[in-house]
Design a protein around this motif. Structure first.
Motif, PDB file in Angstrom:
ATOM      1  N   TYR A 177       2.326   1.628  -3.486  1.00 29.61           N
ATOM      2  CA  TYR A 177       1.305   2.035  -4.449  1.00 29.61           C
ATOM      3  C   TYR A 177       0.909   3.503  -4.255  1.00 29.61           C
ATOM      4  O   TYR A 177       0.746   4.243  -5.221  1.00 29.61           O
ATOM      5  CB  TYR A 177       0.072   1.137  -4.353  1.00 29.61           C
ATOM      6  N   GLN A 178       0.762   3.928  -3.007  1.00 33.05           N
ATOM      7  CA  GLN A 178       0.434   5.330  -2.748  1.00 33.05           C
ATOM      8  C   GLN A 178       1.552   6.239  -3.237  1.00 33.05           C
ATOM      9  O   GLN A 178       1.284   7.316  -3.781  1.00 33.05           O
ATOM     10  CB  GLN A 178       0.180   5.548  -1.252  1.00 33.05           C
ATOM     11  N   ASP A 179       2.792   5.810  -3.078  1.00 32.24           N
ATOM     12  CA  ASP A 179       3.939   6.594  -3.531  1.00 32.24           C
ATOM     13  C   ASP A 179       3.925   6.770  -5.054  1.00 32.24           C
ATOM     14  O   ASP A 179       4.456   7.744  -5.574  1.00 32.24           O
ATOM     15  CB  ASP A 179       5.240   5.928  -3.077  1.00 32.24           C
ATOM     16  N   ARG A 239       0.833  -1.208   0.000  1.00 31.89           N
ATOM     17  CA  ARG A 239       0.000   0.000   0.000  1.00 31.89           C
ATOM     18  C   ARG A 239       0.868   1.259   0.000  1.00 31.89           C
ATOM     19  O   ARG A 239       0.596   2.207  -0.741  1.00 31.89           O
ATOM     20  CB  ARG A 239      -0.936   0.002   1.200  1.00 31.89           C
ATOM     21  N   CYS A 265       1.272   7.309  -6.683  1.00 31.45           N
ATOM     22  CA  CYS A 265       0.095   8.157  -6.942  1.00 31.45           C
ATOM     23  C   CYS A 265      -1.048   7.394  -7.607  1.00 31.45           C
ATOM     24  O   CYS A 265      -1.808   7.948  -8.418  1.00 31.45           O
ATOM     25  CB  CYS A 265       0.473   9.376  -7.775  1.00 31.45           C
ATOM     26  N   GLU A 283      -6.628   4.683  -6.518  1.00 26.41           N
ATOM     27  CA  GLU A 283      -7.427   3.742  -5.744  1.00 26.41           C
ATOM     28  C   GLU A 283      -6.654   2.452  -5.491  1.00 26.41           C
ATOM     29  O   GLU A 283      -6.079   1.876  -6.423  1.00 26.41           O
ATOM     30  CB  GLU A 283      -8.742   3.388  -6.472  1.00 26.41           C
ATOM     31  N   ILE A 284      -6.652   2.025  -4.236  1.00 28.79           N
ATOM     32  CA  ILE A 284      -5.998   0.787  -3.828  1.00 28.79           C
ATOM     33  C   ILE A 284      -7.015  -0.008  -3.032  1.00 28.79           C
ATOM     34  O   ILE A 284      -7.591   0.501  -2.065  1.00 28.79           O
ATOM     35  CB  ILE A 284      -4.756   1.074  -2.970  1.00 28.79           C
TER      36      ILE A 284
END
Length: 142
Positions: free
Chosen positions: A131-133, A128, A135, A138-139
């Protein structure tokens, strides 16, 4: 005969590697770590979601476990269980099913969480964060 896997200095160097197999590898500290096959239940869940998303966005924009994402940190790449890609990715991925950091991020990644504390830590926290890094808007962990 014992064979050793090569070490890689860069992700670009790794992308040129081909061992003529269908194995998936994570690149961790320059070394290849073979990814173990998914469980039958994980595949069943991912396939169900594939069908649902494909009916919404079209089958060409839904990718299964074989889609590779370049990420920052270690490992240098991940293989989400399901990914919704952008229209522009369809052409970009025609040669290699890898979304690089310089490309637009996918719209959604889905991880079917495996049982066990180590897997939960990896799926809910480590992946997570990566994935957020990137950008990714939606995850979804399920």
């Amino acid at each position: 005969m014992l064979t050793t896997k090569p070490r890689f200095q860069t992700f670009k160097e790794y992308l040129k590697y081909d061992d003529n197999s269908d194995k998936l590898y994570e690149l961790f500290n320059g070394k290849l770590i073979e990814i173990t096959p998914e469980s039958g239940l994980n595949i069943e869940i991912a396939n169900f979601l594939f069908l649902k998303f494909a009916s919404l966005v079209g089958h060409r924009r839904v990718r299964g476990h074989g889609l590779e994402l370049e990420v920052r940190g270690e490992p240098k790449n991940r293989y989400p269980d399901l990914t919704i890609i952008r229209e522009e990715h369809i052409q970009q991925l025609s040669k290699r099913n890898t979304i690089r950091l310089f490309m637009s991020p996918p719209l959604l990644v889905v991880e079917v969480v495996s049982p066990g504390d180590i897997q939960r830590e990896r799926d809910y926290i480590a992946k997570r964060i990566q994935y957020q890094d990137c950008c990714i808007p939606e995850i979804l962990d399920c």
